[in-house]
Design a protein around this motif. Sequence first.
Motif, short mmCIF file in Angstrom:
data_model
loop_
_atom_site.label_atom_id
_atom_site.label_comp_id
_atom_site.label_asym_id
_atom_site.label_seq_id
_atom_site.Cartn_x
_atom_site.Cartn_y
_atom_site.Cartn_z
N ARG A 48 24.43 -26.26 29.75
CA ARG A 48 23.21 -25.66 30.31
C ARG A 48 23.05 -24.21 29.88
O ARG A 48 21.92 -23.71 29.81
N GLN A 49 24.16 -23.53 29.58
CA GLN A 49 24.09 -22.12 29.22
C GLN A 49 23.92 -21.87 27.72
O GLN A 49 23.73 -20.73 27.31
N VAL A 50 24.00 -22.91 26.91
CA VAL A 50 23.92 -22.72 25.45
C VAL A 50 22.62 -22.05 25.02
O VAL A 50 22.65 -21.09 24.23
N LEU B 36 30.43 -26.63 17.97
CA LEU B 36 29.20 -25.85 18.09
C LEU B 36 27.97 -26.70 17.79
O LEU B 36 26.97 -26.64 18.51
N GLU B 37 28.06 -27.48 16.75
CA GLU B 37 26.94 -28.35 16.38
C GLU B 37 26.65 -29.34 17.51
O GLU B 37 25.49 -29.56 17.88
N GLY B 38 27.69 -29.94 18.06
CA GLY B 38 27.50 -30.92 19.12
C GLY B 38 26.94 -30.32 20.39
O GLY B 38 26.28 -31.02 21.18
N TRP B 39 27.17 -29.03 20.61
CA TRP B 39 26.65 -28.36 21.80
C TRP B 39 25.25 -27.81 21.59
O TRP B 39 24.70 -27.18 22.50
N GLY B 40 24.68 -28.01 20.41
CA GLY B 40 23.35 -27.47 20.13
C GLY B 40 23.38 -26.03 19.67
O GLY B 40 22.36 -25.34 19.72
N ALA B 41 24.53 -25.56 19.18
CA ALA B 41 24.68 -24.17 18.75
C ALA B 41 25.02 -24.07 17.28
O ALA B 41 25.59 -23.07 16.83
N GLY B 42 24.68 -25.10 16.51
CA GLY B 42 24.98 -25.08 15.07
C GLY B 42 24.29 -23.96 14.33
O GLY B 42 24.72 -23.56 13.24
N ALA B 43 23.22 -23.40 14.92
CA ALA B 43 22.48 -22.33 14.25
C ALA B 43 23.30 -21.04 14.14
O ALA B 43 22.89 -20.12 13.41
N LEU B 44 24.42 -20.96 14.83
CA LEU B 44 25.28 -19.77 14.69
C LEU B 44 25.95 -19.73 13.33
O LEU B 44 26.49 -18.69 12.94
N LEU B 45 25.96 -20.85 12.60
CA LEU B 45 26.55 -20.91 11.27
C LEU B 45 25.45 -21.15 10.24
O LEU B 45 24.42 -21.74 10.56
N PRO B 46 25.63 -20.71 8.99
CA PRO B 46 24.62 -20.97 7.96
C PRO B 46 24.43 -22.47 7.74
O PRO B 46 25.38 -23.25 7.91
N PRO B 47 23.24 -22.89 7.36
CA PRO B 47 23.00 -24.32 7.08
C PRO B 47 23.96 -24.83 6.00
O PRO B 47 24.13 -24.19 4.96
N GLY B 48 24.58 -25.95 6.26
CA GLY B 48 25.51 -26.53 5.29
C GLY B 48 26.95 -26.08 5.46
O GLY B 48 27.86 -26.66 4.86
N ALA B 49 27.18 -25.05 6.31
CA ALA B 49 28.55 -24.56 6.49
C ALA B 49 29.43 -25.60 7.15
O ALA B 49 30.60 -25.75 6.79
N LEU B 50 28.88 -26.32 8.12
CA LEU B 50 29.67 -27.31 8.84
C LEU B 50 30.30 -28.32 7.89
O LEU B 50 31.50 -28.60 7.94
N GLU B 51 29.49 -28.88 6.99
CA GLU B 51 29.98 -29.90 6.07
C GLU B 51 31.06 -29.34 5.15
O GLU B 51 32.04 -30.03 4.83
N ARG C 83 31.63 -15.94 24.14
CA ARG C 83 32.41 -16.97 24.83
C ARG C 83 32.07 -18.37 24.31
O ARG C 83 32.90 -19.27 24.39
N LEU C 84 30.86 -18.55 23.82
CA LEU C 84 30.47 -19.85 23.29
C LEU C 84 31.31 -20.20 22.07
O LEU C 84 31.81 -21.33 21.94
N VAL C 85 31.49 -19.24 21.16
CA VAL C 85 32.31 -19.48 19.97
C VAL C 85 33.78 -19.61 20.34
O VAL C 85 34.50 -20.45 19.80
N ARG C 86 34.22 -18.80 21.30
CA ARG C 86 35.61 -18.91 21.75
C ARG C 86 35.87 -20.29 22.34
O ARG C 86 36.90 -20.91 22.10
N GLY C 87 34.91 -20.79 23.08
CA GLY C 87 35.05 -22.13 23.64
C GLY C 87 35.12 -23.19 22.56
O GLY C 87 35.90 -24.14 22.66
N ALA C 88 34.31 -23.03 21.51
CA ALA C 88 34.34 -24.00 20.41
C ALA C 88 35.69 -23.96 19.69
O ALA C 88 36.22 -25.00 19.27
#
Length: 381
Positions: free
Chosen positions: A203-205, A238-253, A182-187
């Motif tokens: 709070r649930q992240v 995801l990054e803003g919610w503190g859940a960026g670790a669900l993606l590989p480093p550098g994927a966001l950029e 649900r966290l990814v669906r929300g993002a």
Amino acid sequence: MKREGLAATGAGDGDLAARAWERVQAEDRAWLTDLARRAGGGARVALVGGAVRDALLGETPLDLDVVVEGADAGSLAAATGLPHLVHPAFGNATVTLPGGRRADLVRARWERYPVPGENPVPEPGTLADDLRRRDFGLNALALVVGPDGRVTLLDEMGGLEDLRERVLRPLHPRSLHEDASRLVRGARLAGRLGLVAHPQLLRQVPDALGMAGRTPRLHAELRLLLGEPRPGLAARALEGWGAGALLPPGALERLEALDARQDAGQLVSPQVYGAALLSADPDPAALAARLGLGEKPGALLARALGDAPAAPRTPEGVLRALLRPEAYPVLTGRDVVTLGVSPGPAVGAALAHLAVLRQAGKVHSRDEERAALAAYLGTPP
């Protein structure tokens, strides 16, 4: 209606129901009304979830998810005379509408999670139960369709207020613990619709991250993220919610860089986004397998990292410009023939020679390749 209009109108639920119903295609309204007639007295048929949310926001097209209370979804699907498939485990059915679109008919149910992260166990329930089991308040809205075509907006969980505030609010404190996907669906929704996270979600992240490895459905949501209109926006959420670790480093950029290309008017396919995501992982093949991406994104990544010519606006060219900004359009077979190589096997030999020089870092531009080719042929540059 425009997205911001919901908060500004101050319309009552009846007016909102009428507006949402108008957003449903005429043939779909007729089909839903026919379903309500076939369901019979004492039964209820309701359009639910994302379709109601998007209709209220003025988003189209709408995916039809229908909850049936007091009637058998499979029998109702069969009564329509349309092609359908029944899913006995959940008592649901998928109907193929004219034109090839599909609609899901869901038996009203509630769910329990004996093991958090695993699939829930469904139990028959009411329409209200079905809305309470959902992920976010703005997805827990329903349009109850009467046999006369009249509709009523049902808001069991305060979803209208969430929609007015454009906020993603989980429906209970253990929502993301039970299902971290649900966290990814929300993002995905946040990126697509410009939503913000409710404090309850934030709070649930940490709990969701702790359950991520035990939630196979999370991989499916990450795959769906790559098909969003702007995957980088979802990744940024995801990054803003503190859940960026669900993606590989550098994927966001990398995903955001592809978003920028789309914002500039260039269409970027989900396959290119998938290859970009794989490129950020130390084991692209393993990540592709976990996400169920198939072989195409990995093959595209290999071509982008290779030396074969790639036009700038092709998938390979777009990905190469992202991953190897120092890359340049290498000499092609036609180029080397123009520069003096005899047609035939000599072309392949000349191209192979230039590829060796590139891999050794001895040429860095087309001009340097031309000079190297001249030396190879023993002619003045």
